[in-house]
Design a protein around this motif. Sequence first.
Motif, mmCIF file in Angstrom:
data_model
loop_
_atom_site.group_PDB
_atom_site.id
_atom_site.type_symbol
_atom_site.label_atom_id
_atom_site.label_comp_id
_atom_site.label_asym_id
_atom_site.label_seq_id
_atom_site.Cartn_x
_atom_site.Cartn_y
_atom_site.Cartn_z
ATOM 1 N N ILE A 1 2.707 -14.787 10.948
ATOM 2 C CA ILE A 1 1.255 -14.768 10.739
ATOM 3 C C ILE A 1 0.647 -13.517 11.364
ATOM 4 C CG2 ILE A 1 -0.913 -15.932 11.293
ATOM 5 C CD1 ILE A 1 0.674 -17.284 9.114
ATOM 6 N N LEU A 2 1.148 -13.132 12.548
ATOM 7 C CA LEU A 2 0.627 -11.944 13.226
ATOM 8 C C LEU A 2 0.909 -10.684 12.413
ATOM 9 C CD1 LEU A 2 -0.709 -10.711 15.719
ATOM 10 C CD2 LEU A 2 1.557 -10.613 16.795
ATOM 11 N N VAL A 3 2.095 -10.603 11.847
ATOM 12 C CA VAL A 3 2.442 -9.427 11.031
ATOM 13 C C VAL A 3 1.533 -9.330 9.804
ATOM 14 C CG1 VAL A 3 4.241 -8.417 9.580
ATOM 15 C CG2 VAL A 3 4.814 -9.317 11.840
ATOM 16 N N ILE A 4 1.303 -10.475 9.148
ATOM 17 C CA ILE A 4 0.430 -10.473 7.968
ATOM 18 C C ILE A 4 -0.995 -10.084 8.357
ATOM 19 C CG2 ILE A 4 -0.598 -11.935 6.194
ATOM 20 C CD1 ILE A 4 1.988 -13.491 6.063
ATOM 21 N N ALA A 5 -1.462 -10.602 9.494
ATOM 22 C CA ALA A 5 -2.818 -10.286 9.945
ATOM 23 C C ALA A 5 -2.960 -8.805 10.259
ATOM 24 C CB ALA A 5 -3.164 -11.133 11.169
ATOM 25 N N LEU A 6 -1.940 -8.247 10.926
ATOM 26 C CA LEU A 6 -1.997 -6.817 11.232
ATOM 27 C C LEU A 6 -1.944 -5.970 9.961
ATOM 28 C CD1 LEU A 6 0.307 -6.620 14.396
ATOM 29 C CD2 LEU A 6 -2.194 -6.399 14.292
ATOM 30 N N ALA A 7 -1.143 -6.422 8.996
ATOM 31 C CA ALA A 7 -1.059 -5.679 7.736
ATOM 32 C C ALA A 7 -2.400 -5.669 7.016
ATOM 33 C CB ALA A 7 0.023 -6.285 6.849
ATOM 34 N N ASN A 8 -3.109 -6.794 7.078
ATOM 35 C CA ASN A 8 -4.424 -6.852 6.439
ATOM 36 C C ASN A 8 -5.495 -6.150 7.263
ATOM 37 O OD1 ASN A 8 -3.521 -8.329 4.218
ATOM 38 N ND2 ASN A 8 -3.757 -10.281 5.300
ATOM 39 N N ALA A 9 -5.252 -6.008 8.555
ATOM 40 C CA ALA A 9 -6.251 -5.385 9.420
ATOM 41 C C ALA A 9 -6.192 -3.866 9.364
ATOM 42 C CB ALA A 9 -6.066 -5.860 10.859
ATOM 43 N N ILE A 10 -5.073 -3.318 8.949
ATOM 44 C CA ILE A 10 -4.913 -1.860 8.907
ATOM 45 C C ILE A 10 -5.017 -1.406 7.453
ATOM 46 C CG2 ILE A 10 -3.380 0.067 9.399
ATOM 47 C CD1 ILE A 10 -2.127 -1.621 11.616
ATOM 48 N N ARG A 11 -5.966 -0.540 7.187
ATOM 49 C CA ARG A 11 -6.164 -0.009 5.837
ATOM 50 C C ARG A 11 -6.156 1.514 5.887
ATOM 51 N NH1 ARG A 11 -8.871 -3.701 2.462
ATOM 52 N NH2 ARG A 11 -8.121 -5.801 2.990
ATOM 53 N N VAL A 12 -5.553 2.109 4.878
ATOM 54 C CA VAL A 12 -5.584 3.567 4.715
ATOM 55 C C VAL A 12 -6.500 3.872 3.532
ATOM 56 C CG1 VAL A 12 -4.263 5.648 4.227
ATOM 57 C CG2 VAL A 12 -3.274 3.845 5.673
ATOM 58 N N VAL A 13 -7.573 4.575 3.821
ATOM 59 C CA VAL A 13 -8.584 4.875 2.804
ATOM 60 C C VAL A 13 -8.443 6.335 2.388
ATOM 61 C CG1 VAL A 13 -11.046 4.875 2.260
ATOM 62 C CG2 VAL A 13 -10.105 3.175 3.854
ATOM 63 N N ARG A 14 -8.323 6.570 1.096
ATOM 64 C CA ARG A 14 -8.177 7.938 0.593
ATOM 65 C C ARG A 14 -9.504 8.694 0.663
ATOM 66 N NH1 ARG A 14 -5.212 4.614 -2.856
ATOM 67 N NH2 ARG A 14 -2.968 5.075 -2.935
ATOM 68 N N GLU A 15 -9.402 10.000 0.455
ATOM 69 C CA GLU A 15 -10.582 10.855 0.562
ATOM 70 C C GLU A 15 -11.658 10.482 -0.454
ATOM 71 O OE1 GLU A 15 -13.012 13.628 2.162
ATOM 72 O OE2 GLU A 15 -11.005 13.170 2.905
ATOM 73 N N TYR A 16 -11.253 10.045 -1.645
ATOM 74 C CA TYR A 16 -12.210 9.727 -2.705
ATOM 75 C C TYR A 16 -12.559 8.240 -2.738
ATOM 76 C CZ TYR A 16 -7.733 8.620 -4.933
ATOM 77 O OH TYR A 16 -6.484 8.128 -5.200
ATOM 78 N N GLU A 17 -12.305 7.519 -1.648
ATOM 79 C CA GLU A 17 -12.613 6.094 -1.577
ATOM 80 C C GLU A 17 -13.413 5.784 -0.312
ATOM 81 O OE1 GLU A 17 -8.613 4.265 -3.756
ATOM 82 O OE2 GLU A 17 -8.730 4.392 -1.566
ATOM 83 N N ARG A 18 -14.102 4.650 -0.358
ATOM 84 C CA ARG A 18 -14.788 4.131 0.825
ATOM 85 C C ARG A 18 -14.605 2.617 0.868
ATOM 86 N NH1 ARG A 18 -14.650 8.722 1.357
ATOM 87 N NH2 ARG A 18 -16.262 10.195 2.042
#
Length: 255
Positions: free
Chosen positions: A15-32
């Motif tokens: 559960i912790l791994v899934i939560a961390l995966a959902n908590a970390i996002r990589v946003v591209r330059e053309y996205e917000r």
Amino acid sequence: MIGFLGSLAFFLVFILVIALANAIRVVREYERLVVFRLGRLVGERGPGLVLLIPIVDRAVKVGLRTVAMDVPPQDIITKDNVTVKVNAVIYFRVVASQQAVVEVENYLYATSQIAQTTLRSILGQAELDELLAEREKLNQALQQVIDRQTEPWGVKVTTVEVKNVDLPQEMQRAIARQAEAERERRAKVINAEGEYQASARLAEAAAIIGREPAALQLRYLQTLAEIATENNSTTIFPVPVDFLRAFMSSAERGK
């Protein structure tokens, strides 16, 4: 008991791994990312690495690149009561990601619907000749009206282009006849202008020959030379008295 604790620990780690995966996002330059925390708007995040609070935060991704969207063909009745089918293409992009998420449910669908209704409204106020000849002015009017309506959604419409105007068959034949009549009119005008210039030149030549009798005699000799060159048969032609007067005067002086 040990097996149960081991399974529980494994489950918690999963559960912790899934939560961390959902908590970390990589946003591209053309996205917000537009972030909501417990349903309340927090703001936008990105570009780069974004950390979210698991379960508490919800993020909506919005693209900032220009979108090219086709406007489906619309049946339009012009101001002079001609039914045509017109389609277009619209270029727009999101300039305020928070408004694009909060102010409208689906900004892509909403922009498409606004473009269709505006296309029918603006082009319905124009006559057929204006629709065919003044495309640039109509494109600018469409862009201004659509952009004004999508501005509260954080959407900027940059360009609207009318692509095709499909006319009924009878209208196409009428336009073809009109174009043919216009070409014939221009040909007659050009022909008349040529005749006028030719007659003016002939009048000038006649005036010059009238002032200089010798010029008429030279022209007469030139014509005789051309006839002799082109025809091998014997040609009988009258000789003007004025032309022989010079020879007669010379003969009398010789006597």
